[in-house]
Design a protein around this motif. Structure first.
Motif, mmCIF file in Angstrom:
data_model
loop_
_atom_site.group_PDB
_atom_site.id
_atom_site.type_symbol
_atom_site.label_atom_id
_atom_site.label_comp_id
_atom_site.label_asym_id
_atom_site.label_seq_id
_atom_site.Cartn_x
_atom_site.Cartn_y
_atom_site.Cartn_z
ATOM 1 N N TRP A 69 7.215 20.767 83.604
ATOM 2 C CA TRP A 69 5.809 20.067 83.548
ATOM 3 C C TRP A 69 4.605 20.365 84.385
ATOM 4 O O TRP A 69 5.341 20.675 85.780
ATOM 5 C CB TRP A 69 5.956 18.771 83.890
ATOM 6 N N LYS A 70 3.320 20.050 83.982
ATOM 7 C CA LYS A 70 2.715 21.253 85.011
ATOM 8 C C LYS A 70 1.136 19.862 84.653
ATOM 9 O O LYS A 70 1.096 19.457 83.787
ATOM 10 C CB LYS A 70 2.040 22.512 84.856
ATOM 11 N N THR A 71 0.232 20.288 85.562
ATOM 12 C CA THR A 71 -1.044 19.872 85.577
ATOM 13 C C THR A 71 -1.904 19.983 84.543
ATOM 14 O O THR A 71 -1.303 21.463 84.368
ATOM 15 C CB THR A 71 -1.420 19.492 87.169
ATOM 16 N N LEU A 72 -3.232 19.757 83.957
ATOM 17 C CA LEU A 72 -4.516 20.634 83.701
ATOM 18 C C LEU A 72 -4.464 21.745 83.952
ATOM 19 O O LEU A 72 -4.309 23.009 83.849
ATOM 20 C CB LEU A 72 -4.850 19.820 83.222
ATOM 21 N N ASP A 73 -4.764 21.755 85.487
ATOM 22 C CA ASP A 73 -5.140 23.280 85.975
ATOM 23 C C ASP A 73 -4.190 24.286 86.073
ATOM 24 O O ASP A 73 -3.328 24.679 86.984
ATOM 25 C CB ASP A 73 -6.035 22.983 87.792
ATOM 26 N N GLY A 74 -2.456 24.239 86.092
ATOM 27 C CA GLY A 74 -1.682 24.985 85.589
ATOM 28 C C GLY A 74 -0.477 24.473 86.744
ATOM 29 O O GLY A 74 0.505 25.396 87.053
ATOM 30 N N LYS A 75 -0.374 24.094 87.499
ATOM 31 C CA LYS A 75 0.551 23.678 88.395
ATOM 32 C C LYS A 75 1.869 22.968 88.023
ATOM 33 O O LYS A 75 1.821 21.799 87.599
ATOM 34 C CB LYS A 75 -0.183 22.615 89.686
ATOM 35 N N PRO A 76 2.793 23.553 88.732
ATOM 36 C CA PRO A 76 4.512 22.506 87.679
ATOM 37 C C PRO A 76 4.413 21.538 88.848
ATOM 38 O O PRO A 76 4.234 21.763 90.309
ATOM 39 C CB PRO A 76 5.196 24.130 88.096
ATOM 40 N N TYR A 77 4.809 20.749 87.962
ATOM 41 C CA TYR A 77 4.875 19.609 88.702
ATOM 42 C C TYR A 77 6.815 19.189 88.657
ATOM 43 O O TYR A 77 7.636 18.768 89.631
ATOM 44 C CB TYR A 77 4.937 18.250 89.452
ATOM 45 N N HIS A 78 7.826 19.935 88.523
ATOM 46 C CA HIS A 78 9.053 19.126 87.556
ATOM 47 C C HIS A 78 9.377 20.470 86.412
ATOM 48 O O HIS A 78 8.920 20.998 85.431
ATOM 49 C CB HIS A 78 9.912 18.056 86.965
ATOM 50 N N VAL A 79 10.285 20.593 86.609
ATOM 51 C CA VAL A 79 11.115 21.926 85.732
ATOM 52 C C VAL A 79 12.970 21.496 85.653
ATOM 53 O O VAL A 79 13.459 20.687 86.840
ATOM 54 C CB VAL A 79 11.252 23.001 86.343
ATOM 55 N N GLU A 80 13.539 21.504 84.369
ATOM 56 C CA GLU A 80 14.137 20.985 83.670
ATOM 57 C C GLU A 80 15.170 21.782 82.665
ATOM 58 O O GLU A 80 13.865 22.611 81.679
ATOM 59 C CB GLU A 80 13.909 19.569 82.957
ATOM 60 N N ASN A 81 16.559 22.324 82.897
ATOM 61 C CA ASN A 81 17.044 22.776 82.319
ATOM 62 C C ASN A 81 17.294 22.149 81.274
ATOM 63 O O ASN A 81 18.564 20.871 81.396
ATOM 64 C CB ASN A 81 18.289 23.737 83.204
#
Length: 182
Positions: free
Chosen positions: A168-180
């Protein structure tokens, strides 16, 4: 294949532009839209820079890269102006050993499940709130949030699905969550 997944543009030219800029930056192979493309609906305020005709032009220019499911605000009139199919109620995507049931979320959702098998993933928008929630028999519910009208203090954002990882990323490309997803 790298998929960018976004939902609930609701006719905002500003956030559609930002989403397409993110699509270019991500160098994704396809853009999967989870519905509610042009109209804001009676429960939402007008999104910033509400200009459905501009959204139509921007998305039609990418028609060969877009897959879409129908949202509760999408109609046959919208299909008449968009040059890619938007009227499918759902789609199925294989990811690793799992299947992803893709829908908008107004009909099938975590409270009203589609016919899932153990390990299947439910992916939908509609709530405007990002989600990654395990349930049932090794099932997973995913939601990218909203491009233009995020709720519950969530960011304007999208999700990237590549191999068996969702980010999951903000529109400026910063990731804020990763799910395998395995």
């Amino acid at each position: 294949m790298k998929l960018m997944i976004a939902s609930d543009i609701h006719g905002s030219a500003r956030y559609c532009r930002e989403m397409l800029t993110a699509f270019e930056r991500e160098q994704a192979d396809r853009l999967l839209l989870l519905g509610d493309i042009l109209y804001h609906g009676p429960r939402n305020d007008l999104p910033e820079e509400y200009a459905p005709k501009e959204v139509i032009a921007m998305l039609n220019a990418r028609k060969n890269q877009i897959y879409c499911v129908r949202g509760n605000c999408d109609t046959e009139v919208d299909q008449m102006v968009l040059q890619f199919p938007i009227m499918a109620d759902y789609g199925i995507l294989p990811v690793g050993e799992r299947l992803i049931y893709v829908t908008h979320g107004h009909r099938y959702n975590i409270s009203s499940l589609p016919p899932l098998q153990p390990g299947d993933i439910l992916l939908h928008g509609h709530t405007h709130i990002p989600a990654w929630e395990r349930f049932g028999d090794n099932n997973l519910y995913l939601n990218p949030g909203s491009v233009s009208i995020p709720k519950a203090e969530s960011p304007h954002g999208y999700m990237i699905l590549e191999n068996t990882e969702a980010v999951w990323k903000t529109l400026d490309g910063k990731p804020y969550h990763v799910e395998n997803l395995e």
